[in-house]
Design an enzyme around this catalytic site. Structure first.
Site, PDB file in Angstrom:
ATOM      1  N   HIS A   1       1.864  -2.569 -11.928  1.00  0.00           N
ATOM      2  CA  HIS A   1       0.587  -2.292 -12.580  1.00  0.00           C
ATOM      3  C   HIS A   1       0.746  -0.995 -13.362  1.00  0.00           C
ATOM      4  O   HIS A   1       1.131   0.030 -12.765  1.00  0.00           O
ATOM      5  CB  HIS A   1      -0.529  -2.135 -11.542  1.00  0.00           C
ATOM      6  CG  HIS A   1      -0.797  -3.391 -10.762  1.00  0.00           C
ATOM      7  ND1 HIS A   1      -1.736  -3.465  -9.767  1.00  0.00           N
ATOM      8  CD2 HIS A   1      -0.245  -4.628 -10.862  1.00  0.00           C
ATOM      9  CE1 HIS A   1      -1.753  -4.697  -9.282  1.00  0.00           C
ATOM     10  NE2 HIS A   1      -0.860  -5.418  -9.920  1.00  0.00           N
TER      11      HIS A   1
ATOM     12  N   ASP B   1     -11.231  -8.624 -11.200  1.00  0.00           N
ATOM     13  CA  ASP B   1      -9.948  -8.817 -10.514  1.00  0.00           C
ATOM     14  C   ASP B   1     -10.108  -9.310  -9.079  1.00  0.00           C
ATOM     15  O   ASP B   1      -9.738  -8.629  -8.123  1.00  0.00           O
ATOM     16  CB  ASP B   1      -9.123  -7.517 -10.540  1.00  0.00           C
ATOM     17  CG  ASP B   1      -7.703  -7.733 -10.003  1.00  0.00           C
ATOM     18  OD1 ASP B   1      -7.352  -8.890  -9.678  1.00  0.00           O
ATOM     19  OD2 ASP B   1      -6.966  -6.746  -9.907  1.00  0.00           O
TER      20      ASP B   1
ATOM     21  N   HIS C   1      -6.321 -11.839 -14.347  1.00  0.00           N
ATOM     22  CA  HIS C   1      -6.579 -10.541 -14.966  1.00  0.00           C
ATOM     23  C   HIS C   1      -6.949 -10.673 -16.451  1.00  0.00           C
ATOM     24  O   HIS C   1      -7.883 -10.026 -16.924  1.00  0.00           O
ATOM     25  CB  HIS C   1      -5.346  -9.642 -14.851  1.00  0.00           C
ATOM     26  CG  HIS C   1      -4.983  -9.293 -13.438  1.00  0.00           C
ATOM     27  ND1 HIS C   1      -3.867  -8.558 -13.118  1.00  0.00           N
ATOM     28  CD2 HIS C   1      -5.594  -9.571 -12.258  1.00  0.00           C
ATOM     29  CE1 HIS C   1      -3.810  -8.397 -11.803  1.00  0.00           C
ATOM     30  NE2 HIS C   1      -4.835  -9.010 -11.259  1.00  0.00           N
TER      31      HIS C   1
ATOM     32  N   GLU D   1      -0.605 -15.959  -6.720  1.00  0.00           N
ATOM     33  CA  GLU D   1      -1.123 -14.805  -5.954  1.00  0.00           C
ATOM     34  C   GLU D   1      -2.529 -15.152  -5.498  1.00  0.00           C
ATOM     35  O   GLU D   1      -3.451 -14.340  -5.572  1.00  0.00           O
ATOM     36  CB  GLU D   1      -1.186 -13.558  -6.838  1.00  0.00           C
ATOM     37  CG  GLU D   1       0.133 -13.122  -7.401  1.00  0.00           C
ATOM     38  CD  GLU D   1      -0.020 -11.912  -8.311  1.00  0.00           C
ATOM     39  OE1 GLU D   1      -0.874 -11.946  -9.228  1.00  0.00           O
ATOM     40  OE2 GLU D   1       0.701 -10.933  -8.090  1.00  0.00           O
TER      41      GLU D   1
ATOM     42  N   ARG E   1       0.830  -1.207   0.000  1.00  0.00           N
ATOM     43  CA  ARG E   1       0.000   0.000   0.000  1.00  0.00           C
ATOM     44  C   ARG E   1       0.869   1.264   0.000  1.00  0.00           C
ATOM     45  O   ARG E   1       0.413   2.347   0.333  1.00  0.00           O
ATOM     46  CB  ARG E   1      -0.926   0.015   1.220  1.00  0.00           C
ATOM     47  CG  ARG E   1      -1.815  -1.198   1.316  1.00  0.00           C
ATOM     48  CD  ARG E   1      -3.042  -1.097   0.415  1.00  0.00           C
ATOM     49  NE  ARG E   1      -3.567  -2.415   0.121  1.00  0.00           N
ATOM     50  CZ  ARG E   1      -4.168  -2.750  -1.013  1.00  0.00           C
ATOM     51  NH1 ARG E   1      -4.303  -1.876  -1.969  1.00  0.00           N
ATOM     52  NH2 ARG E   1      -4.610  -3.964  -1.196  1.00  0.00           N
TER      53      ARG E   1
ATOM     54  N   HIS F   1      -8.959 -12.710  -7.192  1.00  0.00           N
ATOM     55  CA  HIS F   1      -8.232 -13.974  -7.365  1.00  0.00           C
ATOM     56  C   HIS F   1      -8.885 -15.098  -6.557  1.00  0.00           C
ATOM     57  O   HIS F   1      -9.442 -14.863  -5.497  1.00  0.00           O
ATOM     58  CB  HIS F   1      -6.782 -13.820  -6.890  1.00  0.00           C
ATOM     59  CG  HIS F   1      -6.022 -12.747  -7.612  1.00  0.00           C
ATOM     60  ND1 HIS F   1      -4.669 -12.587  -7.484  1.00  0.00           N
ATOM     61  CD2 HIS F   1      -6.430 -11.772  -8.459  1.00  0.00           C
ATOM     62  CE1 HIS F   1      -4.274 -11.563  -8.224  1.00  0.00           C
ATOM     63  NE2 HIS F   1      -5.330 -11.054  -8.821  1.00  0.00           N
TER      64      HIS F   1
ATOM     65  N   HIS G   1       1.623 -14.668 -13.595  1.00  0.00           N
ATOM     66  CA  HIS G   1       0.958 -14.713 -12.293  1.00  0.00           C
ATOM     67  C   HIS G   1      -0.133 -15.760 -12.428  1.00  0.00           C
ATOM     68  O   HIS G   1      -1.084 -15.572 -13.193  1.00  0.00           O
ATOM     69  CB  HIS G   1       0.338 -13.358 -11.930  1.00  0.00           C
ATOM     70  CG  HIS G   1       1.335 -12.347 -11.462  1.00  0.00           C
ATOM     71  ND1 HIS G   1       1.023 -11.027 -11.274  1.00  0.00           N
ATOM     72  CD2 HIS G   1       2.639 -12.491 -11.105  1.00  0.00           C
ATOM     73  CE1 HIS G   1       2.110 -10.381 -10.838  1.00  0.00           C
ATOM     74  NE2 HIS G   1       3.091 -11.245 -10.728  1.00  0.00           N
TER      75      HIS G   1
ATOM     76  N   GLU H   1       2.273  -5.444 -16.065  1.00  0.00           N
ATOM     77  CA  GLU H   1       1.340  -6.525 -15.783  1.00  0.00           C
ATOM     78  C   GLU H   1       0.059  -6.363 -16.593  1.00  0.00           C
ATOM     79  O   GLU H   1      -0.471  -5.254 -16.716  1.00  0.00           O
ATOM     80  CB  GLU H   1       1.022  -6.562 -14.277  1.00  0.00           C
ATOM     81  CG  GLU H   1       0.103  -7.730 -13.908  1.00  0.00           C
ATOM     82  CD  GLU H   1       0.008  -7.992 -12.415  1.00  0.00           C
ATOM     83  OE1 GLU H   1       0.806  -7.422 -11.637  1.00  0.00           O
ATOM     84  OE2 GLU H   1      -0.869  -8.780 -12.032  1.00  0.00           O
TER      85      GLU H   1
ATOM     86  N   HIS I   1       7.473  -6.976  -7.148  1.00  0.00           N
ATOM     87  CA  HIS I   1       6.214  -6.303  -7.489  1.00  0.00           C
ATOM     88  C   HIS I   1       6.232  -4.881  -6.935  1.00  0.00           C
ATOM     89  O   HIS I   1       6.441  -4.675  -5.750  1.00  0.00           O
ATOM     90  CB  HIS I   1       5.038  -7.097  -6.898  1.00  0.00           C
ATOM     91  CG  HIS I   1       3.715  -6.794  -7.530  1.00  0.00           C
ATOM     92  ND1 HIS I   1       3.223  -5.511  -7.656  1.00  0.00           N
ATOM     93  CD2 HIS I   1       2.783  -7.601  -8.094  1.00  0.00           C
ATOM     94  CE1 HIS I   1       2.051  -5.562  -8.253  1.00  0.00           C
ATOM     95  NE2 HIS I   1       1.753  -6.814  -8.540  1.00  0.00           N
TER      96      HIS I   1
ATOM     97  N   ASP J   1      -0.971 -12.121 -16.046  1.00  0.00           N
ATOM     98  CA  ASP J   1      -1.735 -12.570 -14.879  1.00  0.00           C
ATOM     99  C   ASP J   1      -2.971 -13.299 -15.399  1.00  0.00           C
ATOM    100  O   ASP J   1      -3.817 -12.695 -16.076  1.00  0.00           O
ATOM    101  CB  ASP J   1      -2.115 -11.349 -14.022  1.00  0.00           C
ATOM    102  CG  ASP J   1      -2.791 -11.741 -12.724  1.00  0.00           C
ATOM    103  OD1 ASP J   1      -3.755 -12.537 -12.780  1.00  0.00           O
ATOM    104  OD2 ASP J   1      -2.378 -11.241 -11.659  1.00  0.00           O
TER     105      ASP J   1
ATOM    106  N   TYR K   1       1.118  -1.075  -5.040  1.00  0.00           N
ATOM    107  CA  TYR K   1      -0.200  -0.815  -5.636  1.00  0.00           C
ATOM    108  C   TYR K   1      -0.494   0.682  -5.722  1.00  0.00           C
ATOM    109  O   TYR K   1      -1.304   1.116  -6.520  1.00  0.00           O
ATOM    110  CB  TYR K   1      -1.307  -1.460  -4.784  1.00  0.00           C
ATOM    111  CG  TYR K   1      -1.352  -2.963  -4.847  1.00  0.00           C
ATOM    112  CD1 TYR K   1      -0.927  -3.644  -5.984  1.00  0.00           C
ATOM    113  CD2 TYR K   1      -1.831  -3.710  -3.781  1.00  0.00           C
ATOM    114  CE1 TYR K   1      -0.976  -5.027  -6.046  1.00  0.00           C
ATOM    115  CE2 TYR K   1      -1.877  -5.096  -3.838  1.00  0.00           C
ATOM    116  CZ  TYR K   1      -1.455  -5.745  -4.963  1.00  0.00           C
ATOM    117  OH  TYR K   1      -1.512  -7.113  -5.021  1.00  0.00           O
TER     118      TYR K   1
END
Ligand code: FE
Ligand code: FE
Ligand code: ZN
Length: 275
Positions: free
Chosen positions: A107, A224, A179, A256, A37, A226, A211, A142, A67, A176, A70
């Protein structure tokens, strides 16, 4: 043989993640370069990096897939958010140089009302400011579910970003599965067609990592969410076909899925049993 692993926490350091993944039975992993975050990144001490590099070599790991945060939105409408993202990208890529030869996935971002064209231009701009000829990391865009104003929900958008980046020899794509499915590409009934389309638009030589996730929603939902392998709309058979597809051999596959440690250990073994 397959490179398979999951996301790990960097809280105990870098070499510790390698040890954890050896214990999980996998041979690659992903980690957030900082709190997902946002916030402060974990220092990468030279001796910790050296210990991890030694382990990766000794245990014959595949490439790692770091990664980005976000909160890093390189095409945000607000200047402050965008600049914050640029700062994270610059620092993350500088830190990755201590682990040469690995991947940094992020992303692409959300254009928040500015339109896809503006989003593409801003993302490419950010990459042009932060990639350099001698860098030792490959930066991966991604594939996204296309939720809201999220960029990267079509292969065309990824291609347009890549085309505008000068040092695009350091750029690739992380596919992914949740995604791409949520974005409307039918991995269940037409895996070959989707990969052919990816090859036509982006080029399979850009596809560096996967992913591996199931999805809680149907194809084209743009949601989105998972799901654990085999329990979602993709299902075990489709995921098995993905993992064993000739075009994807040798790539690192990162789980993930919503799991605890025991769940990841089980899924790693499950995927290895498919090979
Ligand atoms: Fe991601
Ligand atoms: Fe992902
Ligand atoms: Zn996702």
């Amino acid at each position: 043989m397959i490179y398979i692993g999951c996301h790990l926490s960097v809280s105990k350091g870098y070499a510790a993640m390698g040890e954890t993944m050896v214990g999980f039975g996998g041979n690659t992993f992903a980690f957030f370069t900082r709190n997902p975050r946002g916030g402060k990144s974990k220092d990468l001490l030279p001796e910790d990096a050296a210990a991890l590099l030694e382990l990766l070599d000794r245990k014959q790991f595949g490439p790692l897939v770091a990664h980005g945060s976000y909160t890093m939105n390189l095409c945000a409408a607000k200047t402050e958010t965008r600049e914050n993202g640029l700062d994270m990208l610059q620092k993350d890529l500088a830190r990755m140089e201590a682990l040469p030869g690995n991947y940094y996935n992020f992303h692409p971002g959300s254009h928040v009302g500015q339109g896809a064209e503006a989003g593409i231009a801003l993302i490419a701009d950010a990459l042009n400011q932060n990639l350099w000829p001698e860098m030792q990391t490959t930066v991966l865009l991604e594939t996204m579910a296309g939720k809201g104003s999220e960029m990267g929900g079509t292969f065309e958008e990824l291609r347009e970003i890549i085309d505008r980046v000068e040092h695009r020899d350091h750029l690739g794509v992380c596919l992914d599965t949740c995604h791409v499915w949520d974005a409307g590409y039918d991995l269940v009934n037409d895996l070959d067609g989707v990969l052919t389309e990816f090859d036509r638009v982006v080029g399979l030589e850009r596809l560096c990592a996967v992913h591996l996730n199931d999805s809680k929603n149907d194809c084209g939902s743009h949601k989105d969410r998972h799901e654990k392998l085999g329990l979602g709309y993709l299902g075990e058979d489709a995921l098995k076909r993905i993992v064993t597809h000739p075009a994807l051999q040798g790539k690192p596959f990162i789980l993930e899925t919503p799991n605890d440690d025991a769940g990841y250990i089980r899924e790693i073994r499950m995927v290895q049993d498919w090979m």
